[in-house]
Motif scaffolding. Structure first.
Motif, PDB file in Angstrom:
ATOM      1  N   SER A  78     -34.224  54.394  23.094  1.00  0.00           N
ATOM      2  CA  SER A  78     -33.847  53.534  21.969  1.00  0.00           C
ATOM      3  C   SER A  78     -34.419  52.133  22.111  1.00  0.00           C
ATOM      4  O   SER A  78     -34.737  51.478  21.108  1.00  0.00           O
ATOM      5  CB  SER A  78     -32.318  53.449  21.867  1.00  0.00           C
TER       6      SER A  78
ATOM      7  N   LEU B 236     -29.718  52.820  16.309  1.00  0.00           N
ATOM      8  CA  LEU B 236     -29.305  53.626  17.451  1.00  0.00           C
ATOM      9  C   LEU B 236     -28.772  52.719  18.560  1.00  0.00           C
ATOM     10  O   LEU B 236     -29.280  51.614  18.768  1.00  0.00           O
ATOM     11  CB  LEU B 236     -30.496  54.431  17.995  1.00  0.00           C
TER      12      LEU B 236
ATOM     13  N   ASP C  69     -30.259  49.014  17.990  1.00  0.00           N
ATOM     14  CA  ASP C  69     -31.579  48.628  17.505  1.00  0.00           C
ATOM     15  C   ASP C  69     -31.460  48.241  16.035  1.00  0.00           C
ATOM     16  O   ASP C  69     -30.833  48.952  15.236  1.00  0.00           O
ATOM     17  CB  ASP C  69     -32.558  49.793  17.671  1.00  0.00           C
TER      18      ASP C  69
ATOM     19  N   THR D 115     -33.468  51.167  13.781  1.00  0.00           N
ATOM     20  CA  THR D 115     -32.975  52.545  13.788  1.00  0.00           C
ATOM     21  C   THR D 115     -31.451  52.636  13.797  1.00  0.00           C
ATOM     22  O   THR D 115     -30.891  53.696  13.509  1.00  0.00           O
ATOM     23  CB  THR D 115     -33.503  53.292  15.017  1.00  0.00           C
TER      24      THR D 115
END
Length: 338
Positions: free
Chosen positions: A128, A47, A42, A45
């Motif tokens: 996510s 993640l 992402d 983030t």
């Protein structure tokens, strides 16, 4: 898809070039080395958008219904014979839609397929992928789909109904409805290099157009007593006990079987309780919580206790005294479960 068409056209005039292009279609050349590019993340983030499992990790073979076993065997046969099919102008199965209640083996089957095909398993991580930022969820899903088509793998879209809902659902925002269209187009053009597996517990929520796009559809139902017995046996339980436990687990899932077996092994390791006794205790508790009828629960529990004592070489009369039932009841239990 475009590469496959190109290969068919080229074969008519240049067999050597067609042979060079063919591995792009079948994925055989790509399987000779590990994937090189990093999985997508992402952008906000950082993640990872997928969970990665190496093809070298062990995976238990799922206990499936005869119909599901036939489907899995066919899929593996086509994927393993991709070169032969492509040479004949055909394409192996590229996408599978698995539907059924939770815990019946959909994820386990996807993992088993990945191991048998010697491909990594990427599982879409919804936590996510889903984003409150406008457009971010769609971008994340597209990034995962594009990555899986570049790198040979099995891509599992678990909880598929979360991203492929019916487009007439008024509760969804426009972004998710547009995402369904993107997913449909992607499935149509999916590369044979990778296998796309979508799994849902709620097939009724999927957009009707989704069902038609998949090369194969597999319906997973709650296992029969015979399959539950096989699942217990696959985990090291003797057949006589497995058959009795199957009566207790009627209407329950394969994941319920795995949970009680694992809990019983832990009880044995940590507290010294015999595995078989721990298994009977855990199975009785799980079935009671599941809402098993008291009469059935009492009968199955009695038969299991008889079996446990019989395995220790205890005669019928002593078993009767130990569990508080009549000698005749013990004899009847032994005869009915012989």
């Amino acid at each position: 898809m475009r590469v496959r068409r190109f290969t068919s056209l080229v074969r008519q005039s240049d067999e050597a070039l067609a042979a060079a292009v063919m591995p792009m279609v079948t994925g055989t050349a790509m399987r000779r080395h590990d994937t090189s590019s990093a999985p997508p993340v992402d952008s906000d983030t950082k993640l990872p958008l997928v969970r990665f499992e190496s093809p070298d990790q062990p995976a238990a073979e799922p206990v499936l219904s005869p119909e599901a076993t036939v489907a899995v065997t066919r899929l593996l046969k086509e994927r393993e014979s991709a070169d032969k099919l492509t040479a004949a102008g055909l394409v192996p199965i590229r996408s599978v839609l698995m539907s059924g209640p939770p815990g019946v083996g959909k994820t386990m089957t996807a993992r088993w397929l990945a191991r048998q095909l010697h491909l990594p398993l990427y599982t879409l991580d919804l936590a996510s992928v889903m984003s409150s930022f406008l457009g971010r969820t769609g971008a994340n899903v597209r990034a995962v789909l594009e990555h899986a088509q570049r790198e040979p793998c099995v891509l599992l879209l678990d909880e598929f109904d979360a991203i492929a809902k019916r487009r007439d659902d008024d509760s969804d925002v426009g972004e998710l409805k547009r995402l369904v269209t993107v997913i449909l187009q992607t499935i149509d053009d999916w590369t044979p290099m990778s296998l796309l597996v979508a799994a849902t517990n709620h097939g009724e929520l999927l957009d009707p157009a989704v069902w038609r796009r998949f090369d194969m559809r597999m319906n997973f139902e709650l296992p029969s007593p015979a399959l539950i017995s096989l699942a217990f046996q696959a985990k090291g339980v003797e057949r006589a006990m497995a058959d009795l436990l199957a009566k207790l687990f009627a209407g329950q899932s394969m994941s319920a079987v795995a949970r009680v077996v694992d809990a019983s092994r832990k009880e044995h390791v940590l507290h010294g309780v015999k595995f078989e006794q721990a298994l009977v205790n855990a199975a009785m508790e799980a079935s009671q919580q599941h809402g098993m009828a008291v009469k059935v629960l009492r009968s199955a529990g009695r038969d299991l206790q008889v079996l446990l004592h019989q395995a220790q070489g205890m005669p019928a009369r002593e078993i009767a005294d130990a569990i508080g039932v009549s000698h005749t009841t013990v004899l009847r239990s032994i005869k009915s479960n012989a």
